[in-house]
Scaffold this motif. Structure first.
Motif, PDB file in Angstrom:
ATOM      1  N   MET A  28       0.564  -1.479  -0.159  1.00 22.04           N
ATOM      2  CA  MET A  28       0.027  -0.580   0.011  1.00 22.04           C
ATOM      3  C   MET A  28       1.146   0.892  -0.226  1.00 22.04           C
ATOM      4  SD  MET A  28      -3.192  -0.597   2.271  1.00 22.04           S
ATOM      5  CE  MET A  28      -2.301  -1.442   3.937  1.00 22.04           C
ATOM      6  N   THR A  31       2.140   1.715  -3.289  1.00 20.59           N
ATOM      7  CA  THR A  31       1.026   2.103  -3.654  1.00 20.59           C
ATOM      8  C   THR A  31       0.530   3.266  -4.160  1.00 20.59           C
ATOM      9  OG1 THR A  31       0.311   0.029  -4.441  1.00 20.59           O
ATOM     10  CG2 THR A  31      -1.417   1.281  -5.540  1.00 20.59           C
ATOM     11  N   CYS A  32      -0.027   3.887  -2.945  1.00 19.70           N
ATOM     12  CA  CYS A  32       0.105   4.910  -3.094  1.00 19.70           C
ATOM     13  C   CYS A  32       1.146   6.968  -2.761  1.00 19.70           C
ATOM     14  CB  CYS A  32      -0.376   5.814  -0.880  1.00 19.70           C
ATOM     15  SG  CYS A  32      -1.619   4.930  -0.743  1.00 19.70           S
ATOM     16  N   CYS A 203      -5.055   7.074   2.170  1.00 22.46           N
ATOM     17  CA  CYS A 203      -3.500   6.632   2.137  1.00 22.46           C
ATOM     18  C   CYS A 203      -3.044   6.726   3.899  1.00 22.46           C
ATOM     19  CB  CYS A 203      -2.102   7.340   0.939  1.00 22.46           C
ATOM     20  SG  CYS A 203      -2.718   6.873  -0.188  1.00 22.46           S
ATOM     21  N   ARG A 207      -2.055   3.410   5.646  1.00 19.38           N
ATOM     22  CA  ARG A 207      -0.497   2.832   6.569  1.00 19.38           C
ATOM     23  C   ARG A 207      -0.495   2.758   7.535  1.00 19.38           C
ATOM     24  NH1 ARG A 207       1.202   6.291   1.253  1.00 19.38           N
ATOM     25  NH2 ARG A 207       1.291   8.367   2.880  1.00 19.38           N
TER      26      ARG A 207
END
Length: 260
Positions: A28, A31-32, A203, A207
């Motif tokens: 993640m 990806t962010c 995001c 996280r």
């Protein structure tokens, strides 16, 4: 023994879950970062270029113009049929193309949302729009003869003509209502807006939450492992004390026998 086995199973499961969430956290995060870079510099080379092939702005605007032009042409054809055929009281000698015994009130025309130069146009009061055309035009459908297909009741649209007009109206409605959205998909404007919303609103929270989950699972695994170590140590110490006490009792019994 059963408690020790269950404890080690719990330790293994929590470690595996911790690894899975750590992997998810890293994925993640990457990806962010990729989405944020692509939103800030859409023309630069990034990891999302191969996944999201976007057209340039000129191509997107040309596509939008073509969709408007097709809508204009479709509505023009529909209105041409209504004015030249449905609302025209042709004599029987005109043939089946123009004459099918149409009669009664005139069919209202469809509002064309664009002028001939594809600029926006205001609808007249008597014109129908894409939303109410289907319901209104049903009032002008006549019953037809099975043999020759002409109207046997009052009306200016046969069921066949009505279905053909509605097919064209549906295509024009889709192009008019969703043309801009399809263009935004083509030039990735919609995707860019979505990525910006995800990057700004979700995001950081994702996280943070996955990091807390990983920390919690690691702490839980460490706590269970510590409990197992203490339990094993306590069990071993208890056994040693039991052996020592048993040895003392046996020694005391031997001493008594020797004295006797």
């Amino acid at each position: 023994m059963t408690s020790v086995v269950i404890g080690w199973i719990l330790v293994t499961v929590t470690l595996i879950l911790g690894g899975v969430f750590l992997l998810l956290h890293n994925v993640m995060g990457d990806t962010c970062v990729a989405m944020d870079e692509w939103v800030r510099s859409p023309t630069a080379r990034s990891a999302l270029d191969d996944i999201l092939p976007c057209v340039d702005n000129a191509t997107a605007q040309q596509t939008l113009y073509e969709s408007k032009d097709v809508t204009f042409q479709l509505v023009s054809i529909v209105n041409l049929f209504i004015t030249k055929v449905s609302n025209f009281d042709a004599p029987p000698q005109a043939g089946p193309t123009l004459y099918y015994n149409q009669s009664g009130p005139l069919v209202p025309t469809l509002c064309n949302p664009f002028n001939s130069d594809i600029t926006d146009r205001q609808c007249a009061n008597a014109e129908l729009n894409f939303e109410n055309a289907q319901q209104e035009w049903k009032k002008y459908v006549c019953e037809v003869s099975v043999t020759d297909g002409i109207c046997t009741t009052v009306g200016r649209l046969t069921p066949t003509y009505y279905d053909q007009l509605m097919a064209m109206v549906n295509v024009g409605s889709v192009l008019y209502n969703y043309g801009s959205f399809l263009v935004e998909l083509g030039d990735c404007t919609f995707v860019r807006k979505t990525f910006r919303t995800i990057s700004m609103n979700h995001c950081s929270g994702l996280r943070g939450n996955t990091r807390l989950i990983v920390i919690g699972l690691v702490l839980a695994s460490a706590a269970v492992m510590l409990c197992l170590v203490l339990w094993v140590s306590f069990t071993r110490e208890s056994k040693h004390r039991g052996y020592a006490k048993q040895s003392q009792q046996e020694s005391f019994s031997v001493d008594k026998i020797n004295i006797a």
